[in-house]
Design a protein around this motif. Structure first.
Motif, mmCIF file in Angstrom:
data_model
loop_
_atom_site.group_PDB
_atom_site.id
_atom_site.type_symbol
_atom_site.label_atom_id
_atom_site.label_comp_id
_atom_site.label_asym_id
_atom_site.label_seq_id
_atom_site.Cartn_x
_atom_site.Cartn_y
_atom_site.Cartn_z
ATOM 1 N N ILE A 448 22.780 -23.581 -32.695
ATOM 2 C CA ILE A 448 24.117 -23.102 -33.209
ATOM 3 C C ILE A 448 24.763 -22.708 -32.101
ATOM 4 O O ILE A 448 24.054 -22.147 -31.671
ATOM 5 C CB ILE A 448 24.129 -21.856 -34.226
ATOM 6 C CG1 ILE A 448 23.576 -21.630 -35.331
ATOM 7 C CG2 ILE A 448 24.633 -20.440 -33.878
ATOM 8 C CD1 ILE A 448 22.454 -20.649 -35.714
ATOM 9 N N ILE A 449 26.740 -22.994 -31.889
ATOM 10 C CA ILE A 449 27.099 -23.658 -30.354
ATOM 11 C C ILE A 449 28.587 -22.438 -30.376
ATOM 12 O O ILE A 449 29.061 -22.484 -31.726
ATOM 13 C CB ILE A 449 27.085 -24.984 -30.250
ATOM 14 C CG1 ILE A 449 25.816 -25.279 -30.116
ATOM 15 C CG2 ILE A 449 28.227 -25.520 -28.735
ATOM 16 C CD1 ILE A 449 25.664 -26.933 -29.994
ATOM 17 N N LYS A 450 28.550 -21.757 -29.351
ATOM 18 C CA LYS A 450 30.028 -21.529 -29.720
ATOM 19 C C LYS A 450 30.599 -21.073 -28.317
ATOM 20 O O LYS A 450 29.411 -20.400 -26.860
ATOM 21 C CB LYS A 450 29.945 -20.146 -30.534
ATOM 22 C CG LYS A 450 31.018 -19.197 -30.559
ATOM 23 C CD LYS A 450 30.697 -17.825 -30.913
ATOM 24 C CE LYS A 450 32.773 -16.806 -31.052
ATOM 25 N NZ LYS A 450 33.838 -18.244 -32.140
ATOM 26 N N ASN A 451 31.251 -21.224 -27.859
ATOM 27 C CA ASN A 451 31.759 -21.250 -26.909
ATOM 28 C C ASN A 451 31.683 -21.809 -25.600
ATOM 29 O O ASN A 451 31.101 -21.179 -24.683
ATOM 30 C CB ASN A 451 32.020 -19.470 -26.189
ATOM 31 C CG ASN A 451 32.639 -18.619 -27.346
ATOM 32 O OD1 ASN A 451 33.918 -19.263 -27.302
ATOM 33 N ND2 ASN A 451 32.456 -17.340 -27.212
ATOM 34 N N GLY A 452 30.727 -22.886 -26.221
ATOM 35 C CA GLY A 452 29.775 -23.560 -25.180
ATOM 36 C C GLY A 452 28.903 -23.886 -24.584
ATOM 37 O O GLY A 452 28.097 -23.894 -22.946
ATOM 38 N N ILE A 453 27.885 -22.845 -25.569
ATOM 39 C CA ILE A 453 26.575 -22.236 -25.521
ATOM 40 C C ILE A 453 26.121 -22.430 -26.290
ATOM 41 O O ILE A 453 26.496 -22.141 -27.793
ATOM 42 C CB ILE A 453 26.685 -20.794 -25.074
ATOM 43 C CG1 ILE A 453 27.696 -20.809 -22.983
ATOM 44 C CG2 ILE A 453 25.145 -20.202 -24.563
ATOM 45 C CD1 ILE A 453 27.775 -19.119 -23.088
ATOM 46 N N GLU A 454 24.631 -22.956 -26.316
ATOM 47 C CA GLU A 454 24.281 -22.855 -27.341
ATOM 48 C C GLU A 454 23.328 -21.285 -27.193
ATOM 49 O O GLU A 454 22.138 -21.055 -27.456
ATOM 50 C CB GLU A 454 23.016 -24.232 -27.252
ATOM 51 C CG GLU A 454 21.590 -24.287 -28.730
ATOM 52 C CD GLU A 454 20.534 -24.535 -27.693
ATOM 53 O OE1 GLU A 454 19.952 -25.293 -28.883
ATOM 54 O OE2 GLU A 454 20.315 -25.652 -26.966
ATOM 55 N N LEU A 455 23.540 -21.011 -29.011
ATOM 56 C CA LEU A 455 22.431 -19.215 -29.398
ATOM 57 C C LEU A 455 21.118 -20.064 -28.759
ATOM 58 O O LEU A 455 20.978 -18.974 -28.866
ATOM 59 C CB LEU A 455 23.904 -19.362 -29.982
ATOM 60 C CG LEU A 455 25.290 -18.913 -29.961
ATOM 61 C CD1 LEU A 455 26.492 -18.015 -30.614
ATOM 62 C CD2 LEU A 455 25.695 -17.956 -28.044
#
Length: 479
Positions: A448-455
């Motif tokens: 799950i990825i958001k704002n270029g970061i893998e959460l």
């Protein structure tokens, strides 16, 4: 003084090797796992803690209250070489969130309590608790004999206990159900499950269900047909059973065994505390009646329930401006798509667009978006996910496009070992704030990825080094 140093040295080595073996074994059975130990070496001695990877950090207030506000945990002295396991009331009194614990008492170690993490995708914590029980026994026994040459062996034993932990949990549960006088031997059944799971027939992995019923209960089995006694396939003949398993593929029928041979084919509810193995191609599920015990794949048992962990997505939806009544529906839609894709073992990418204005994507679109609240549209979307590119899902719970391309400028954190889907998602989300991208790899991991970061990135736990003296719990709590 020399004797104290020798005792301390043995204690440190014993704690280190047993905990390291436990941690390594559990990391293969589950996701990467940590372990910790709180113990005393005298009836009135202060408790010490060995937590080299900070499993218990954050639980200091609860530990301080449990160990220092009352002394109920100490219990009565244990005589001789016996090991007494801790009472259930103590676990309930401590109760650390997300932590599995098991402990015991002995003459040499009046109190020991082992901990490991409860992963969110665990089928059942029972086998893991059995694994911690082995650590309790080995620690007490080795502390009693004080032979340093045995310590390495104790660590090795704990590295490969999956089949033993699963077996012991099944035996304990069946005993609790009242099946003390049993003719089913669990080890041969577990060997057969792994053997059949590795056996292809005409290039195809096994599918279907194998059930083991107590011989005394066979009369209550709803058989469709049975085989003559002299023609019943041996359960340990993996190739033969694999061939017969084709008769129950993609159906409600099951193969029924008495623990030694395949008795026949049945349809309906099985009697007693039966065991069942559901073969689903490259993986499968092991059950005790309706209770999921563990899964199996690649010739090993695992604690994972093989369902996608989408906790981070749920948290992001709660933080978004999306109407609260739509959160559950979005989770249901995404979970359904991800699980369908994972079962078919092909990768896909989902773009969850929560913005008021949809982000333009290059791909195939529709005259009218597909409403994913319709089950038929979810089935169609899962088929469209096979195409290269991403599915574009809006906050309105509709599919706006498929085979959509993602691009952007290079960002820190890219991983060439993760492939184009993953790195494209990092770039795309770094330039579009209202997007969440879910990447499902063909080998099952979900990112799950958001704002270029893998959460969903897994933490890299520090490697355990050396055999330091475990600090006093009182110092650790305040430090």
């Amino acid at each position: 003084m020399a004797g104290n140093r020798l005792n301390n040295s043995f204690e440190n080595i014993c704690v280190f090797h047993i905990l390291d073996g436990l941690r390594d074994g559990l990391s293969h059975f589950s996701d990467p796992s940590r372990a910790a130990l709180i113990y005393t070496t005298g009836q009135d001695a202060p408790p010490r803690i060995y937590d080299p990877q900070d499993l218990l950090r954050g639980h200091e207030p609860r530990l301080q209250e449990f160990f220092f506000s009352a002394l109920d945990w100490r219990g009565a002295p244990v005589e001789g070489g016996e090991i007494h396991f801790l009472e259930d009331e103590l676990y309930k009194a401590l109760e650390l969130a997300g932590i599995i614990s098991f402990g015991g008492r002995s003459n040499e170690v009046p109190f020991q309590l082992w901990f490991t993490e409860e992963h969110p995708d665990m089928c059942n914590v029972g086998p893991t608790r059995c694994w911690l029980e082995y650590a309790v026994r080995l620690f007490a026994q080795n502390f009693d004999i004080r032979n340093v040459t045995n310590i390495d062996t104790a660590g090795y034993l704990l590295q490969n206990c999956a089949i033993h932990a699963v077996r012991d949990f099944i035996v304990d549960e069946r005993s609790r159900m009242g099946w003390l006088d049993t003719r089913i031997r669990v080890y041969p059944f577990l060997d057969a499950v792994l053997g059949i799971s590795r056996t292809k027939e005409e290039g195809a992995w096994p599918r279907g269900r194998l059930v083991v019923v107590e011989p005394s209960q066979l009369g209550a089995v709803p058989f469709i047909c049975t085989f003559p006694p002299h023609e019943r396939p041996l359960q340990c003949d993996f190739k033969h059973v694999r061939k017969v398993l084709q008769a129950v593929e993609y159906s409600g029928r099951v193969l029924v065994s008495d623990g030694e041979r395949i008795v026949g084919i049945a349809l309906g509810r099985m009697p007693g505390a039966y065991l069942a193995a559901q073969f689903s191609g490259t993986h499968g599920f092991l059950m005790l009646r309706d209770q999921l015990v563990c899964t199996f794949s690649d010739g090993s048992f695992h604690s994972s329930n093989r369902k996608a962990n989408l906790v981070q997505l749920e948290e992001l939806l709660l933080e978004s401006t999306m109407p609260i009544e739509d959160h559950h529906t979005m989770m249901r839609v995404v979970t359904s798509l991800v699980n369908r894709v994972r079962d078919r073992r092909h990768g896909c990418t989902l773009i969850i667009d929560l913005g008021h204005m949809m982000v333009p994507t290059a791909g195939q679109h529709f005259d009218e978006p597909l409403d994913l609240r319709d089950p038929a549209h979810i089935k169609l979307a899962s088929s469209l996910a096979k195409l290269d590119g991403a599915l574009h899902i809006g906050a309105d719970l509709k599919l706006h496009g498929f085979a959509c391309l993602m691009d952007g400028r290079s960002v820190p954190g890219e991983n060439r070992g993760r492939g184009a889907r993953f790195n494209s998602a990092l770039r795309f989300t770094s330039e579009n704030e209202d997007l969440i991208v879910i990447v499902v790899s063909s080998d099952r991991p979900v990112s799950i990825i958001k704002n270029g970061i893998e959460l969903t990135a897994a933490c890299d736990f520090a490697q355990i080094k050396g055999c330091p003296t475990p600090p006093l719990l009182s110092d650790w709590v305040v430090g």
